[in-house]
Write an enzyme that holds these catalytic residues in place. Structure first.
Site, mmCIF file in Angstrom:
data_model
loop_
_atom_site.group_PDB
_atom_site.id
_atom_site.type_symbol
_atom_site.label_atom_id
_atom_site.label_comp_id
_atom_site.label_asym_id
_atom_site.label_seq_id
_atom_site.Cartn_x
_atom_site.Cartn_y
_atom_site.Cartn_z
ATOM 1 N N CYS A 334 -3.995 -2.415 -6.348
ATOM 2 C CA CYS A 334 -3.104 -3.721 -5.756
ATOM 3 C C CYS A 334 -3.094 -4.937 -7.132
ATOM 4 O O CYS A 334 -1.908 -5.157 -7.111
ATOM 5 C CB CYS A 334 -3.132 -4.717 -4.745
ATOM 6 S SG CYS A 334 -4.639 -3.191 -3.194
ATOM 7 N N ARG A 363 -14.394 4.574 -6.891
ATOM 8 C CA ARG A 363 -14.944 3.485 -5.747
ATOM 9 C C ARG A 363 -16.223 5.085 -5.326
ATOM 10 O O ARG A 363 -17.056 5.852 -5.663
ATOM 11 C CB ARG A 363 -14.548 4.105 -4.043
ATOM 12 C CG ARG A 363 -13.192 3.084 -4.195
ATOM 13 C CD ARG A 363 -11.675 3.585 -3.000
ATOM 14 N NE ARG A 363 -10.687 3.263 -2.916
ATOM 15 C CZ ARG A 363 -10.349 3.546 -2.177
ATOM 16 N NH1 ARG A 363 -10.447 3.877 -1.252
ATOM 17 N NH2 ARG A 363 -8.939 2.701 -2.148
ATOM 18 N N GLN A 381 -4.699 8.272 -7.494
ATOM 19 C CA GLN A 381 -3.574 7.392 -6.013
ATOM 20 C C GLN A 381 -2.036 8.003 -6.856
ATOM 21 O O GLN A 381 -2.077 7.526 -7.202
ATOM 22 C CB GLN A 381 -3.973 6.509 -5.304
ATOM 23 C CG GLN A 381 -4.986 6.203 -5.108
ATOM 24 C CD GLN A 381 -5.387 5.142 -4.256
ATOM 25 O OE1 GLN A 381 -4.844 3.820 -5.032
ATOM 26 N NE2 GLN A 381 -6.183 5.081 -3.215
ATOM 27 N N ASP A 383 -0.333 5.574 -5.707
ATOM 28 C CA ASP A 383 0.318 3.972 -5.316
ATOM 29 C C ASP A 383 1.795 3.447 -5.463
ATOM 30 O O ASP A 383 2.289 3.838 -6.758
ATOM 31 C CB ASP A 383 -1.062 3.818 -5.957
ATOM 32 C CG ASP A 383 -1.820 2.564 -4.628
ATOM 33 O OD1 ASP A 383 -1.362 2.304 -3.653
ATOM 34 O OD2 ASP A 383 -2.966 1.831 -4.999
ATOM 35 N N HIS A 385 3.984 -0.352 -4.410
ATOM 36 C CA HIS A 385 3.918 -1.913 -4.412
ATOM 37 C C HIS A 385 5.067 -2.065 -4.316
ATOM 38 O O HIS A 385 5.844 -2.274 -5.478
ATOM 39 C CB HIS A 385 3.067 -2.602 -4.580
ATOM 40 C CG HIS A 385 1.355 -2.003 -4.770
ATOM 41 N ND1 HIS A 385 0.636 -1.365 -6.038
ATOM 42 C CD2 HIS A 385 0.149 -2.475 -3.664
ATOM 43 C CE1 HIS A 385 -0.261 -1.305 -5.368
ATOM 44 N NE2 HIS A 385 -0.345 -1.991 -4.287
ATOM 45 N N LYS A 465 -2.200 -1.530 8.952
ATOM 46 C CA LYS A 465 -1.545 -0.668 8.180
ATOM 47 C C LYS A 465 -1.063 0.333 9.136
ATOM 48 O O LYS A 465 -1.501 0.756 9.874
ATOM 49 C CB LYS A 465 -2.332 0.183 7.152
ATOM 50 C CG LYS A 465 -3.784 0.907 8.063
ATOM 51 C CD LYS A 465 -4.477 1.321 6.738
ATOM 52 C CE LYS A 465 -5.885 1.761 7.793
ATOM 53 N NZ LYS A 465 -7.268 2.003 6.669
ATOM 54 N N HIS A 511 2.041 -1.955 0.794
ATOM 55 C CA HIS A 511 1.538 -1.446 -0.429
ATOM 56 C C HIS A 511 1.500 0.102 0.176
ATOM 57 O O HIS A 511 1.119 0.956 1.612
ATOM 58 C CB HIS A 511 -0.432 -1.229 -0.152
ATOM 59 C CG HIS A 511 -0.307 -2.754 -0.266
ATOM 60 N ND1 HIS A 511 -1.092 -2.974 -1.608
ATOM 61 C CD2 HIS A 511 -0.687 -3.979 0.145
ATOM 62 C CE1 HIS A 511 -1.612 -4.287 -1.251
ATOM 63 N NE2 HIS A 511 -1.244 -4.982 -0.076
#
Length: 646
Positions: A334, A363, A381, A383, A385, A465, A511
């Site tokens: 992010c 992580r 990911q 991902d 945005h 979410k 997200h």
């Protein structure tokens, strides 16, 4: 007069306070027998809970999700009671509910053995048969602390000592066993359903490796013996589909202690990984996304601004340079996306701006939590945005939700459940902001007439979410994609756009991850398909096998022709009997096996069979190429369903 309103709107009136169980008995003896607990004005309570004012009431049975959770929690207490009777020196710690059952952690001088588990389970069955009443009482914090300290239960005493002074503490007693617990619980031990103990493992007090080692006993519990048997059957099938076992068998990946929680992809596994990337790139491009990439390592200051440093620090890998700057491997993408957005002035005409990134994140997961591809420390990911205006927010949520469902159908997942996770206790932003964000998600779902369930308090620290839960081929549920709406990070990073009036406005940030983690999604796909992927997704779609050395050149020619047509083809020219080679590639679950002998070479044909042993006959090579074109095209080709297999 006390008025009790039931879920169907019916109202029952009572002249004096009445307990939940009495209301159930008033409705009927069958319901009275089945009732485990109640939900009063939305709060889950014991069946002995007394209603002393007007209230709404729903009765909870073992067939309800709440009821099954109560059964499992009560089984954890039954387990602790049995252990204390059989092993009096064991100390009890905590015993929560899990997805399919329960566990309880014990401090004991030696490890429990499988033989111990059998003895404990027999004692649990005996205690259940005694149908002991389960009774709740409340003590002051000080009284509870004195009680458990005197009993030598130091772990329970630690938990009670952490409760704010002056608070009331609830305890549950069954027979001679009493445990600290919020409840609710079943009315008596005979109501604990069908259960069995499954395994024992090591754990740590409060999940921290720096604390004392404990013994964790796991069990599963279901409403009926039939449900328990069905679960055990699913577990047996799941064992056959274990992605770690199949990953080795199919030569897809491996793990090594040199890089705990990180995947070593083999050529076939990397081909599968790249197929997913290619598929998602195509879908995102069609949906108006642009692809970006951001650094893996960024300064601590960025993570402080985003809030991750204060909310996620324990899960981050960090390093300090010689000039004492602290950097962190990104656990999320992010802040990098915000940094990209902040470059250059944005107009309302530029929005919505959909930025996708196949970001590598890191992580820290405890070593005991690592589990093949499903729980790793280093993963990718899919991902994205989305930056949009507040008026665009609900539409962007709706289009993302539609994309999620469409993509999951392409991979053979027709059953998808949606869960809405709302504001957690530890969060950033004011309640008014959270009201707007939660409203955008619920509004999109209701507009699309999509059912959803609530996960109160389980949202991210910066926004609510949606979680998308897939049901696989053997009925297991997997949480995969997420969609989060966020007004907090745009404020923390002070990003804006220029509206129609020339004024600065704060954008909304969505997200979104659809696969979630590509590694985890591949693990799920392996187990869903039991390693037999649809043709379009298979790492190796065709293998060409020669019968003897005389067909080697022709086998290469066939493979080359297939590759030119976009087929992932390989050649097996080993000096082995054709039956042996067929068996080997059948175990590898290669969709199509192409066999060429002297007759096929002379006539420019091929013999085709599937890994399932189906003989599809002999045909000209050109015909095979045309026939495979549809199969390898995958989703979007009307002649071949996305989830089809040869």
């Amino acid at each position: 007069m006390i008025r009790v309103t039931l879920p169907d709107g019916a109202v029952r009136c009572y002249d004096s306070p009445v307990c939940v169980a009495a209301v159930a008995a008033d409705i009927g003896p069958g319901l009275a027998k089945a009732t485990l607990a109640g939900r009063v004005d939305g709060r889950l309570v014991d069946s002995t809970f007394v209603l002393d004012r007007d209230a709404s009431l729903s009765l909870v049975t073992a067939r309800d999700t709440d009821g099954l959770s109560i059964l499992r929690h009560s089984c954890a207490h039954l387990l602790a009671m049995a252990v204390k009777q059989l092993f009096p020196t064991a100390q009890v710690t905590v015993g929560p509910v899990t997805e399919d059952g329960f566990f309880y952690d014990f401090a004991h001088e030696r490890a429990f053995t499988p033989e111990d588990l059998s003895i404990i389970e027999v004692r649990m069955l005996d205690l259940a048969a005694q149908d002991l009443p389960v009774l709740r009482r409340e003590l002051s914090r000080e009284q509870a602390l004195a009680l458990f300290t005197a009993a030598g239960e130091q772990y329970k005493a630690q938990l009670i000592a952490e409760i704010p002074q002056g608070d009331v503490v609830s305890l549950y007693r069954q027979g001679d066993f009493e445990d600290l617990c919020r409840g609710p619980h079943v009315p008596s031990t005979g109501k604990t359903g069908a259960f069995t103990l499954t395994k024992v493992a090591g754990s740590y007090w409060k999940g921290d490796a720096r604390n004392a080692s404990l013994q964790r006993i796991y069990g599963t519990c279901w409403a009926t013996a039939k449900d328990l048997k069905a679960y055990q059957t699913r577990q047996e099938e799941a064992g056959k589909r274990d992605h770690r076992k199949l990953g080795a068998q199919l030569e897809l990946f491996h793990f090594d202690d040199a890089a705990p929680g990180s995947v070593f992809w083999h050529p076939k596994g990397w081909s599968l990984f790249q197929s997913l990337l290619g598929y998602m790139r195509k879908r995102q491009d069609a949906a108006g996304y642009v692809e970006v990439n951001t650094p893996d390592v960024m300064d601590r200051g960025l993570w402080e601004t985003s809030g991750h440093w204060f909310n996620y620090r324990d899960n981050m890998f960090t390093t300090t340079t010689e000039d004492e700057r602290v950097f962190a491997l990104k656990p999320m993408n992010c802040p990098g996306a915000v940094s990209l957005y902040a470059r250059g002035l944005k107009s309302y005409r530029d929005l919505p701006l959909r930025m996708a990134e196949f970001g590598k994140v890191h992580r820290y997961e405890p070593s005991g939590a690592l589990h093949g591809l499903l729980r790793v420390r280093h993963f990718t990911q899919d991902d994205a945005h989305i930056f949009c205006t507040p008026t665009q927010m609900q539409e962007e949520c709706a289009s993302t939700i539609a994309l999620v469902f469409d993509i999951y159908r392409d991979f053979g997942f027709s059953e998808v459940a949606v869960k809405l996770s709302t504001r957690p206790v530890n969060r950033i932003g004011c309640d008014a902001t959270w009201d707007v964000l939660e409203g955008a998600l619920t509004g999109a779902l209701e507009r699309m007439q999509i059912d959803y369930s609530l996960n109160p308090g389980e949202g991210a620290f910066y926004g609510p979410k949606l979680e998308f839960v897939l049901r696989d081929a053997i009925g297991r549920d997997w949480q995969c994609g997420t969609l989060q709406v966020d007004l907090n990070l745009p404020e923390r990073f002070d990003i804006h756009y220029i509206d129609e009036s020339g004024e600065r406005q704060r954008p909304v940030m969505l997200h979104r991850a659809l696969f979630g983690s590509l590694e985890r999604f591949i693990g799920i796909l392996i187990e869903h398909y039991s390693g037999a992927f649809p043709v379009w997704l298979a790492p190796q779609q065709v293998v060409v096998l020669n019968i003897s050395e005389g067909q080697s050149d022709y086998a290469h020619q066939v493979a080359a022709t297939l590759k030119q047509a976009g087929v992932r083809a390989a050649v097996d020219l080993r000096n082995e009997k054709i039956g042996y080679k067929i068996r080997e590639h059948t175990l590898q679950k290669v969709p199509y096996l192409i066999i060429v002998g002297e007759k096929e070479r002379a006539e420019a044909t091929v013999a085709v069979r599937t890994w399932r042993g189906e003989d599809q006959g002999v045909e000209p090579l050109a015909v095979l190429v045309n026939r495979l074109a549809g199969a390898i095209a995958g989703p979007g080709n009307p002649s071949v369903p996305a989830g089809s297999q040869p």
